[in-house]
Design an enzyme around this catalytic site. Structure first.
Site, PDB file in Angstrom:
ATOM      1  N   GLU A 126       0.888  -1.270  -0.094  1.00 17.23           N
ATOM      2  CA  GLU A 126      -0.108   0.015   0.116  1.00 17.23           C
ATOM      3  C   GLU A 126       0.887   1.269  -0.077  1.00 17.23           C
ATOM      4  OE1 GLU A 126      -4.299  -0.634   1.917  1.00 17.23           O
ATOM      5  OE2 GLU A 126      -2.592  -1.297   3.308  1.00 17.23           O
ATOM      6  N   GLU A 146      -3.876  -9.499   3.738  1.00 22.61           N
ATOM      7  CA  GLU A 146      -4.789  -9.327   4.804  1.00 22.61           C
ATOM      8  C   GLU A 146      -5.724 -10.231   5.192  1.00 22.61           C
ATOM      9  OE1 GLU A 146      -2.784  -5.326   3.685  1.00 22.61           O
ATOM     10  OE2 GLU A 146      -3.543  -6.966   2.727  1.00 22.61           O
TER      11      GLU A 146
END
Length: 272
Positions: A126, A146
């Site tokens: 990210e 995740e």
């Protein structure tokens, strides 16, 4: 902490022992230095936001390069120990810290380049997605794992990845947990350049020197127009693009750039 950032201008500054900042001409190099996997925690996220905001106010900085310390990790993302006890309040704060840090990186007025020198996973990817450009070394692997631990990307990953590589690849990476090689990342447009091991930092700094040849005033006007298409259709920015073009004629650098071309010399940017 903000005032302590000042020394980077004369050399290397170690921010909280987890980020270092160096100045290379008109480029700032930020190195994530949190071994063994260069994970993000509250302190380093606050530090990243503060240093990017500081660099954003420095008229001598036109580009920003971010990389990881060592040979194995760009960043493995969040330190999962922070979430082990299921504390909802801590999770809320960390999500906010991730958002603030990477949004500051995304909104930096100049050009940002991620030099991906190894694994870029979760919040590490990210961070790279928040940059304008990404250069990856051949051994790098990229993923958003995740969901495999019951979480989800909370710092723009679901939106930025889908915009960059398309819905299908975003779903493969996020919903199926697929980790990509650097070669695949290049093929699908997740990174723009592939280099040999140990060379991402150097190539990123070299690319940043090309940024320094551009008018920083023009770059500052152009970048929001390109980024804005993510939220609006291309045609809706046509008028804004024309207005931004006209606004550049209020800048000294615009006149300097045109005249330098006509006079067959290098422009001397003053960033105003």
């Amino acid at each position: 902490m903000t005032n302590a950032i000042e020394p980077y201008q004369s050399g290397v500054f170690d921010l909280t022992h987890k980020l270092t900042v160096e100045k290379h001409g008109h480029t700032a190099l930020i190195t994530i230095n949190h071994p063994p996997a260069n994970t993000w925690d509250r302190e380093s996220l606050i530090g990243l936001r503060q240093v990017v905001e500081h660099l954003d106010r420095d008229p001598e900085i036109y580009a920003l390069v971010i990389t990881g310390q060592g040979e194995k990790f760009f960043s493995a993302g969040a330190d999962l120990k922070l979430f082990a006890d299921g504390d909802r309040h801590r999770a809320r704060e960390m999500a906010r810290r991730f958002g603030e840090a990477f949004e500051a990186l995304r909104d930096f007025r100049g050009v940002t380049i991620a030099a991906i020198n190894g694994f870029a996973l979760g919040g590490g990817l990210e961070c790279a997605l928040a940059c304008d450009l990404r250069i990856a070394e051949r051994q790098a692997e990229l993923g958003l794992p995740e969901a495999s631990v019951g979480l989800l990307p909370c710092a723009g990953g679901t939106q930025a990845l889908a915009w960059l590589v398309g819905e299908g690849w975003a779903k493969r990476m996020i919903l199926c947990g697929e980790r990509l090689t650097a070669e695949t990342a290049l093929r699908i447009g997740l990174v723009e350049q592939l280099v040999d091991a140990g060379e991402a930092r150097g190539h990123a700094l070299l690319l940043a020197t090309r940024v320094a040849r551009q008018s920083p005033v023009a770059v500052r006007a152009i970048k929001p127009l390109i980024n804005g298409v993510r939220g609006r259709g291309p045609d809706t920015f046509a008028a804004a693009e024309r207005e931004a073009f006209l606004d550049l004629f209020e800048a000294e650098d615009t006149r300097e750039g045109v005249n330098a071309f006509l006079e067959k010399r290098d422009p001397q940017w003053r960033n105003r």
